[in-house]
Motif scaffolding. Structure first.
Motif, short mmCIF file in Angstrom:
data_model
loop_
_atom_site.label_atom_id
_atom_site.label_comp_id
_atom_site.label_asym_id
_atom_site.label_seq_id
_atom_site.Cartn_x
_atom_site.Cartn_y
_atom_site.Cartn_z
N MET A 277 0.97 -1.18 0.06
CA MET A 277 -0.08 0.06 0.14
C MET A 277 0.83 1.32 0.05
SD MET A 277 -3.39 0.47 2.26
CE MET A 277 -4.46 2.04 1.85
N ILE A 278 0.42 2.25 -0.88
CA ILE A 278 1.20 3.28 -1.06
C ILE A 278 0.15 4.79 -0.54
CG2 ILE A 278 2.40 4.89 -2.68
CD1 ILE A 278 3.12 2.35 -4.06
N PHE A 279 0.86 5.60 0.08
CA PHE A 279 -0.41 6.65 0.69
C PHE A 279 -0.06 8.10 0.18
CE2 PHE A 279 0.38 3.12 3.50
CZ PHE A 279 -1.03 2.73 4.07
N GLN A 280 -1.19 8.75 0.35
CA GLN A 280 -0.99 10.18 -0.38
C GLN A 280 0.22 11.08 0.44
OE1 GLN A 280 -4.50 12.45 0.02
NE2 GLN A 280 -3.41 14.43 -0.11
N GLU A 281 0.07 10.89 2.21
CA GLU A 281 0.99 11.42 2.96
C GLU A 281 2.34 10.62 3.05
OE1 GLU A 281 0.82 14.44 3.79
OE2 GLU A 281 -1.17 15.00 2.95
N GLN B 272 0.93 6.68 10.13
CA GLN B 272 2.02 5.76 10.05
C GLN B 272 1.67 4.52 10.72
OE1 GLN B 272 5.28 7.94 12.16
NE2 GLN B 272 4.88 10.01 11.40
N VAL B 273 0.62 4.60 11.52
CA VAL B 273 0.06 3.49 12.19
C VAL B 273 -0.65 2.47 10.99
CG1 VAL B 273 -1.47 2.40 13.83
CG2 VAL B 273 -0.04 4.29 14.31
N GLU B 274 -1.21 3.24 10.46
CA GLU B 274 -1.98 2.35 9.17
C GLU B 274 -1.01 1.94 8.16
OE1 GLU B 274 -4.23 5.11 6.22
OE2 GLU B 274 -6.15 3.74 6.43
N ALA B 275 0.06 2.68 8.00
CA ALA B 275 1.00 1.91 6.96
C ALA B 275 1.55 0.61 7.55
CB ALA B 275 1.95 3.20 6.51
N VAL B 276 1.70 0.68 8.71
CA VAL B 276 2.48 -0.48 9.32
C VAL B 276 1.62 -1.58 9.37
CG1 VAL B 276 3.79 -1.31 11.25
CG2 VAL B 276 4.29 0.80 10.47
N ARG B 277 0.25 -1.13 9.86
CA ARG B 277 -0.91 -2.20 9.79
C ARG B 277 -0.95 -2.79 8.51
NH1 ARG B 277 -5.19 0.29 12.91
NH2 ARG B 277 -4.43 -0.65 14.89
N ALA B 278 -1.07 -1.94 7.41
CA ALA B 278 -1.14 -2.39 6.21
C ALA B 278 0.10 -3.37 5.54
CB ALA B 278 -1.29 -1.31 5.34
#
Lengths: 288, 274
Positions: free
Chosen positions: A83-87, B179-185
């Motif tokens: 997953m890649i995010f906007q921020e 940041q939490v969401e990214a690590v969870r993902a």
């Protein structure tokens, strides 16, 4: 590869963000998902890896049903979805290398993760990816020392570290300048094809979507209103997506990007190769 | 965005502007408030029953006490050092145990990580232990475990845990959830999430809070002794009772030095944590 059927998400309070989305991605291609803010783009990709729990419907990735997985099985499934995010969402106080290696968190033990003791094949894969995204030698920098474009490159490397079966990309360029946006989209496009990974990319910029996707899907009010090639996005289709009745009125009143831009973008294929299409297109629209 | 010219604006005065009031929009309410406040202050000081005659006597008494304090008597240094060491031990041990225990309670009290029931229990515990001042908790522990440093240690542990865990919880609630969401993902489990998304975000402030608490514990360790919970405060309270004012001054000077060193150390460490 990815098969979504009748996906519905209703938020508490009754907002129906997704109202029966069906979508199949059966080859490694970059699928741009466009639509106005609130159309359900973010909800759609978050319902796939269940950062948002779908209300009903089915999501199958390589035959495996994701919506009913137990927590443990879900974590395993997530470890195969990048997953890649906007921020960018890098962990800012960690180094670039730690951020990239965190893509392997699903496959190492807690102790290994704590000791930053990753298997050597993971470490060499991380170095290779950093070279590939253009951040050679930056592995020991703290993530918050990088510029926006560089952070997004780290974000891309982290997602690809997962050896993903699918890439979910949420507005990857919305916080970047036009030139960096193009570079980032090109990088995502190239890597998705190099690795044979399908990618679902939410994107606001219609011209950029047309320039860097194999296929475009449009959402409006939680339903799919378009699915086709980038060339198929005619002015009429865009009117459908962004709401016809407000169209002319909004152009006249507001000088804001959103509507003016997207109107202009109907002519965008011509401008495709130019570095900063937004301004060119906007001037065109004003002159009209 | 170009402003459309309208005819209505021309009649308005466009040369003066003042910020619209926030609380009392009507001027009468505003002046009324200030008047009521002044009246209350006059009334409240009038009803305090201050005995001015007794207060006047206080000045010569204070002078007498100060005179007997000088010169400070450091001759019973053995007693002094023993008390100081006991206070320091209490402060250090309580800070250390407190900072460990506070991690669990702090996580449990963070609404964005903990399940609702856990959160409510943890928050109530923190609120409950913050309700009472250290001295009251110390009296309570002295009753349970008797006079001496153990009561002081337990008091400071309770105070440290509630303070540090409240800070941790608030820090976690304010952290960047992206940041939490990214690590969870990435498929990380909850402990890995703590390790990679939560810990890096809160660690510097957590350490800062712990150092601050150590500094505070050094100060408080001198106070809890007064109710019998060990340390230099207990010695101090005994000297006052026996009118050993010169020894009292020696202890007070030592406490000032101690707190000063603690403060300097704490400021120095926290300035280096970024």
């Amino acid at each position: 590869m990815l098969k979504i059927s009748d996906l519905v998400k209703e938020y508490p309070g009754g907002l129906r963000a997704l109202d029966g989305i069906s979508l199949t991605v059966s080859e490694p291609q970059v699928v741009a998902v466009i639509g106005s803010s609130g159309a359900g783009k973010s909800t759609l990709i978050r319902c796939i890896n269940r950062l948002v729990e779908p209300t009903s419907g089915s999501v199958r990735l390589d035959g495996e049903e994701l919506t009913t997985l137990s927590r443990r099985a879900l974590r395993r499934a997530r470890s195969h979805i990048g997953m890649i995010f906007q921020e960018y969402n890098l962990v800012e106080r960690l180094t670039v290398m730690e951020n990239v290696l965190s893509g392997r968190l699903g496959s190492v033990s807690l102790w290994q993760a704590f000791r930053r003791n990753y298997p050597s094949e993971d470490v060499s894969a991380a170095f290779e990816l950093l070279d590939r995204v253009g951040l050679k030698g930056r592995h020991d920098d703290r993530a918050d020392a990088l510029s926006g474009g560089q952070r997004q490159r780290v974000g891309i490397a982290r997602a690809l570290m997962q050896k993903p079966k699918l890439l979910l990309v949420d507005e990857p360029t919305a916080s970047l300048d036009p030139k960096t946006s193009r570079q980032i989209m090109r990088l995502i496009y190239e890597l998705a094809h190099e690795r044979g990974t399908p990618a679902l990319v939410n994107i606001h910029d219609v011209a950029l979507a047309q320039a860097s996707a194999d296929r475009v899907i449009a959402l409006s009010d939680g339903t799919q209103v378009f699915d086709g090639t980038p060339e198929g996005l005619s002015p009429e289709v865009l009117n459908d997506i962004y709401g016809e009745e407000d169209w002319s009125a909004t152009i006249r009143k507001v000088d804001d990007d959103d509507n003016g831009d997207e109107n202009g973008d109907t002519e965008a294929p011509v401008e495709k190769s130019k570095p900063a299409p937004r301004d060119i297109v906007r001037n065109g629209a004003v002159a009209e | 965005m170009s402003p459309t010219p309208t005819t209505a604006t021309t009649a308005l005065d466009r040369t003066t502007w003042s910020r619209p009031p926030v609380f009392f929009t009507h001027p009468a309410a505003r002046y009324g408030f200030w008047f009521a406040l002044a009246a209350y202050l006059v009334w409240s000081t009038g009803t305090l029953n201050i005995d001015w005659a007794r207060t006047a006597q206080g000045l010569p008494r204070a002078g007498d006490m100060l005179a007997r304090m000088f010169p400070p008597d450091f001759s019973r240094s053995e007693l002094l050092i023993k008390g100081v060491l006991e206070s320091l031990q209490m402060a250090f041990a309580a800070s250390f145990i407190g900072m460990i225990l506070a991690i669990t309670l702090g996580l449990a009290a963070a609404s964005n990580l903990a399940p609702r029931p856990v959160y409510l229990v943890a928050r109530s515990l923190i609120v409950l232990s913050r309700t009472f001042h250290e001295v009251i908790i110390a009296i309570f522990f002295v009753k349970i475990v008797g006079f001496g440093p153990l009561a002081g240690l337990l008091t400071l542990i309770v105070a440290s845990v509630s303070f540090i865990s409240k800070m941790i919880a608030e820090d976690i609630e304010n952290m960047n959830m992206g940041q939490v969401e990214a690590v969870r993902a990435t498929g990380a489990s909850f402990p890995k999430l703590l390790l990679y998304a939560v810990q890096p975000q809160i660690l510097p402030r957590y350490l800062g809070v712990c150092i601050y608490r150590l500094d505070a514990n050094i100060r408080h360790s001198t106070v809890v002794g007064i109710v019998g919970a060990g340390g230099i405060g207990m010695t101090l309270s005994a000297t006052f009772k026996r009118y050993d004012y010169d020894f009292s001054l020696a202890i007070l000077l030592t406490i000032i030095a101690l707190v000063f060193i603690g403060e300097v150390f704490s400021t120095w460490v926290r300035s280096r944590l970024r």
